[in-house]
Design an enzyme around this catalytic site. Sequence first.
Site, PDB file in Angstrom:
ATOM      1  N   GLY A  46      -9.561   6.252  14.143  1.00 36.09           N
ATOM      2  CA  GLY A  46     -10.708   5.714  13.422  1.00 36.09           C
ATOM      3  C   GLY A  46     -10.505   4.236  13.150  1.00 36.09           C
ATOM      4  N   GLN A  51     -11.547  -3.471   8.440  1.00 35.74           N
ATOM      5  CA  GLN A  51     -10.213  -3.715   9.011  1.00 35.74           C
ATOM      6  C   GLN A  51     -10.205  -4.843  10.033  1.00 35.74           C
ATOM      7  OE1 GLN A  51      -9.764   0.704   9.835  1.00 35.74           O
ATOM      8  NE2 GLN A  51      -7.636   0.152   9.471  1.00 35.74           N
ATOM      9  N   HIS A 133     -11.425   8.627   4.977  1.00 38.18           N
ATOM     10  CA  HIS A 133     -10.485   7.497   5.036  1.00 38.18           C
ATOM     11  C   HIS A 133     -11.229   6.210   5.424  1.00 38.18           C
ATOM     12  CE1 HIS A 133      -6.430   5.768   6.452  1.00 38.18           C
ATOM     13  NE2 HIS A 133      -7.308   4.963   7.037  1.00 38.18           N
ATOM     14  N   GLU A 134     -12.095   6.299   6.446  1.00 38.15           N
ATOM     15  CA  GLU A 134     -12.843   5.100   6.897  1.00 38.15           C
ATOM     16  C   GLU A 134     -13.853   4.657   5.845  1.00 38.15           C
ATOM     17  OE1 GLU A 134     -11.356   3.907   9.190  1.00 38.15           O
ATOM     18  OE2 GLU A 134     -10.490   5.677  10.111  1.00 38.15           O
ATOM     19  N   HIS A 137     -12.251   2.538   3.317  1.00 37.41           N
ATOM     20  CA  HIS A 137     -12.079   1.139   3.754  1.00 37.41           C
ATOM     21  C   HIS A 137     -13.329   0.319   3.423  1.00 37.41           C
ATOM     22  CE1 HIS A 137      -8.262   0.949   5.871  1.00 37.41           C
ATOM     23  NE2 HIS A 137      -8.555   1.986   6.640  1.00 37.41           N
TER      24      HIS A 137
HETATM   25  O1  GNR Z   1      -5.280   6.327  13.391  1.00 39.64           O
HETATM   26  C1  GNR Z   1      -5.391   6.803  12.258  1.00 39.64           C
HETATM   27  N1  GNR Z   1      -4.860   8.008  11.983  1.00 39.64           N
HETATM   28  C2  GNR Z   1      -5.109   8.706  10.807  1.00 39.64           C
HETATM   29  C3  GNR Z   1      -4.319   9.810  10.546  1.00 39.64           C
HETATM   30  C4  GNR Z   1      -4.535  10.553   9.410  1.00 39.64           C
HETATM   31  C5  GNR Z   1      -5.526  10.195   8.540  1.00 39.64           C
HETATM   32  C6  GNR Z   1      -6.311   9.087   8.779  1.00 39.64           C
HETATM   33  C7  GNR Z   1      -6.108   8.356   9.905  1.00 39.64           C
HETATM   34  S1  GNR Z   1      -7.118   6.983  10.233  1.00 39.64           S
HETATM   35  C8  GNR Z   1      -6.039   6.001  11.203  1.00 39.64           C
HETATM   36  C9  GNR Z   1      -6.758   4.786  11.737  1.00 39.64           C
HETATM   37  C10 GNR Z   1      -7.175   3.907  10.586  1.00 39.64           C
HETATM   38  O2  GNR Z   1      -6.441   3.224   9.938  1.00 39.64           O
HETATM   39  N2  GNR Z   1      -8.437   3.946  10.241  1.00 39.64           N
HETATM   40  O3  GNR Z   1      -8.858   3.248   9.177  1.00 39.64           O
HETATM   41 NI    NI Z   2      -7.182   3.050   7.873  1.00 33.86          NI
END
Ligand code: GNR
Ligand code: NI
Length: 176
Positions: A46, A51, A133-134, A137
């Site tokens: 992701g 970022q 998670h995204e 951000h």
């Molecule tokens: O590549 C990514 N792997 C990941 C693994 C577990 C939970 C979230 C992620 S997102 C990360 C890429 C990233 O930093 N996206 O913002």
């Molecule tokens: Ni991330």
Amino acid sequence: MALLNILEFPDPRLRTKAVPVTDFGPALARLAENMLETMYAAPGVGLAATQVDVHRQLLVLDVSEEKNAPHVLVNPRILAKEGSQTYQEGCLSVPGIFAEVERAEHIRVEAQDVHGASFTLEAGGLLAVCIQHEMDHLIGKLFVDYLSPLKRELVRKKLEKQRRQAASAAPATAAL
Ligand code: GNR
Ligand code: NI
């Protein structure tokens, strides 16, 4: 196509709150393509616009094994959350650091595509983790924010040390 530079913790620009995308022109489609290329090259599952220092509500994802299921979410909004799961997370902006984070197990998200058309997406498992998670951000939040202040400080010092060692291991690369 182009690879974009990924900001790293504790860069203060990662704390910027993204504003909604309002222009669905060709520049947006090009940015999404470049973000996907950057994500695949990293490699990661992701990438949020924050970022790559673009403070608009845009993220890309691909959690498939074959790397053939890209998703682009513009102006995403979580409509519903259910359950909880704990996943060992990493982040391209916090390289080499992994920690368990608890998030919703299933989510329903409304977003727009690069042309501005609205759609909803149901997600569970890693895709749900990744979207959450995204989306963090996009509001200036990092997974290390879920750790204790002491652990976050250890993460910051570890990254500082990694960077120092990388700089002394390959000093002349930039000067050649
Ligand atoms: O590549 C990514 N792997 C990941 C693994 C577990 C939970 C979230 C992620 S997102 C990360 C890429 C990233 O930093 N996206 O913002
Ligand atoms: Ni991330």
